[in-house]
Design a protein around this motif. Structure first.
Motif, short mmCIF file in Angstrom:
data_model
loop_
_atom_site.label_atom_id
_atom_site.label_comp_id
_atom_site.label_asym_id
_atom_site.label_seq_id
_atom_site.Cartn_x
_atom_site.Cartn_y
_atom_site.Cartn_z
N SER A 29 0.84 -1.20 0.00
CA SER A 29 0.00 0.00 0.00
C SER A 29 0.88 1.25 0.00
N ARG A 30 0.31 2.37 -0.37
CA ARG A 30 1.01 3.65 -0.28
C ARG A 30 1.20 3.94 1.21
N PRO A 31 2.41 4.31 1.63
CA PRO A 31 2.67 4.55 3.06
C PRO A 31 1.83 5.71 3.61
N LYS A 32 1.41 5.54 4.86
CA LYS A 32 0.69 6.59 5.57
C LYS A 32 1.42 6.87 6.88
N ILE A 33 1.39 8.12 7.30
CA ILE A 33 2.06 8.50 8.55
C ILE A 33 1.29 7.93 9.74
N TRP A 34 2.05 7.36 10.68
CA TRP A 34 1.47 6.91 11.94
C TRP A 34 1.74 8.01 12.96
N ASN A 35 0.72 8.74 13.28
CA ASN A 35 0.82 9.84 14.26
C ASN A 35 1.09 9.24 15.64
N PRO A 36 2.13 9.70 16.34
CA PRO A 36 2.46 9.15 17.67
C PRO A 36 1.32 9.31 18.68
N GLU A 37 0.43 10.25 18.43
CA GLU A 37 -0.71 10.46 19.34
C GLU A 37 -1.75 9.35 19.20
N ASP A 38 -1.76 8.67 18.05
CA ASP A 38 -2.75 7.62 17.79
C ASP A 38 -2.24 6.29 18.33
#
Length: 182
Positions: free
Chosen positions: A30-39
């Motif tokens: 898949s196209r990479p997505k940012i993993w927000n540290p808050e999530d």
């Protein structure tokens, strides 16, 4: 047994019964997505949710000479269950800079799907992209020779489709024989 010329494709090697020696897996990234540290959980792409396969974590921070790079390859029986930070599995997400995740769904050919094959694929793929890898487990030996693996790994041809990771992920990996095509 079918013998091949030096320039022939190893995928054609078969025994007297016609059964191919190399198993084949096609990984669609898949196209990479940012993993927000808050999530606490990564937002798995909808068409990948509920499935398993491999995942790649990419790092990008200001001190890197080049842009984002593959920092971790892992396996997941279920992307949704694996890609969460409930138990602080992924300290990589908490670091400075962005951590992106790409999920790779696996389609097995020439072999019936088995969850244990994810570990074999993970070992082969991470050896092919080891340059900046932060994986530590499994690098003490060649793929298929971990002490924790109860059986010897059979040969694989791995085709990578979908997202290309800026050319860092080989299009085709042949193991053993460690042949890669970029």
């Amino acid at each position: 047994m079918k013998y091949l010329d030096l320039w022939a494709d190893v995928e054609a090697i078969s025994g007297p019964s016609g059964r191919f020696y190399y198993r084949r897996a096609v990984i669609t990234w898949s196209r990479p997505k940012i993993w927000n540290p808050e999530d606490p959980e990564f937002s798995v792409p909808s068409s990948w949710a509920g499935h398993g396969g491999l995942y790649a974590m990419l790092r990008n921070h200001w001190r890197q000479a080049e842009g984002r790079r593959i920092a971790y390859i892992g396996k997941a029986i279920s992307f949704t269950n694996r890609l969460n930070n409930k138990h602080n599995h992924f300290d990589i997400v908490e670091r400075r800079g962005d951590t992106e995740v790409s999920c790779g769904r696996v389609r097995f050919e020439r072999v019936k799907a088995h969850a244990g094959y994810y570990l074999e694929l993970e070992d082969v793929v991470k050896f092919a992209v080891w340059h900046h890898s932060e994986n530590v487990q499994g690098f003490s030996s060649l793929p298929g020779f971990r002490q924790s693996q109860p059986r010897v790994m059979l040969p694989w041809v791995i085709i990578n489709e979908g997202y290309r990771f800026g050319g860092a992920m080989p299009r085709r990996i042949v193991y053993p024989a460690i042949g890669v095509e970029f």
